[in-house]
Design a protein around this motif. Sequence first.
Motif, short mmCIF file in Angstrom:
data_model
loop_
_atom_site.label_atom_id
_atom_site.label_comp_id
_atom_site.label_asym_id
_atom_site.label_seq_id
_atom_site.Cartn_x
_atom_site.Cartn_y
_atom_site.Cartn_z
N ASN A 1 1.89 6.70 -6.89
CA ASN A 1 0.87 7.67 -7.32
C ASN A 1 1.36 9.10 -7.13
O ASN A 1 1.18 9.96 -8.00
N ALA A 2 2.00 9.37 -5.99
CA ALA A 2 2.52 10.71 -5.73
C ALA A 2 3.58 11.06 -6.77
O ALA A 2 3.61 12.18 -7.30
N GLU B 1 1.02 4.20 -2.90
CA GLU B 1 0.84 5.62 -2.59
C GLU B 1 2.03 6.44 -3.07
O GLU B 1 1.88 7.53 -3.64
N ASN B 2 3.24 5.92 -2.86
CA ASN B 2 4.45 6.62 -3.32
C ASN B 2 4.48 6.71 -4.84
O ASN B 2 4.86 7.74 -5.40
N GLN C 1 0.84 -1.20 0.00
CA GLN C 1 0.00 0.00 0.00
C GLN C 1 0.87 1.25 0.00
O GLN C 1 0.61 2.20 -0.73
N ALA C 2 1.94 1.26 0.79
CA ALA C 2 2.86 2.40 0.85
C ALA C 2 3.53 2.59 -0.51
O ALA C 2 3.71 3.72 -0.98
#
Length: 152
Positions: free
Chosen positions: A21-22, A18-19, A14-15
């Motif tokens: 996507n950022a 998210e990274n 998940q992390a």
Amino acid sequence: MAIDLKTLSPKELQALIENANAQMHEARAAHVQSVKQKIEALLASSSLGLDDIYPSRGKKAAGKKAKTGSVAPKYRDPSDPSQTWSGRGRQPAWFAKALRRRGVTAESLLIDGSARPAAPAKSASPAKKAVKKAVKKAAKRVGKKTAAKKAA
């Protein structure tokens, strides 16, 4: 460096998502900024503005159809003249109810009144009714006789 996704825990995955996507959003913003600078430099060197290149900016595109608005009513409820219908979309309840009455047609509910109301259906004469009844009885008897013969 390749990451082995099978060894990562759900939290780590998940992390990572998210990274990623950022990072994708940052890369896109940088790309947009780069293209924007190139366009501004090109426009400045040719002494043109965006409105010169795209005159319809901020307005509806020429290829799109404009919304036409409401349509004039075509039918009127005889019992309540304030209720009308354009003939488009779902039939209103009053229209369907009126059509169920004897002698009422869609043409008779037209607002312009160009069509005459339909004449009520003529009832059959008593002699014709008696003939129809006799024919039905005879057909019933014949049907019973053939069914009895087949059973025997």
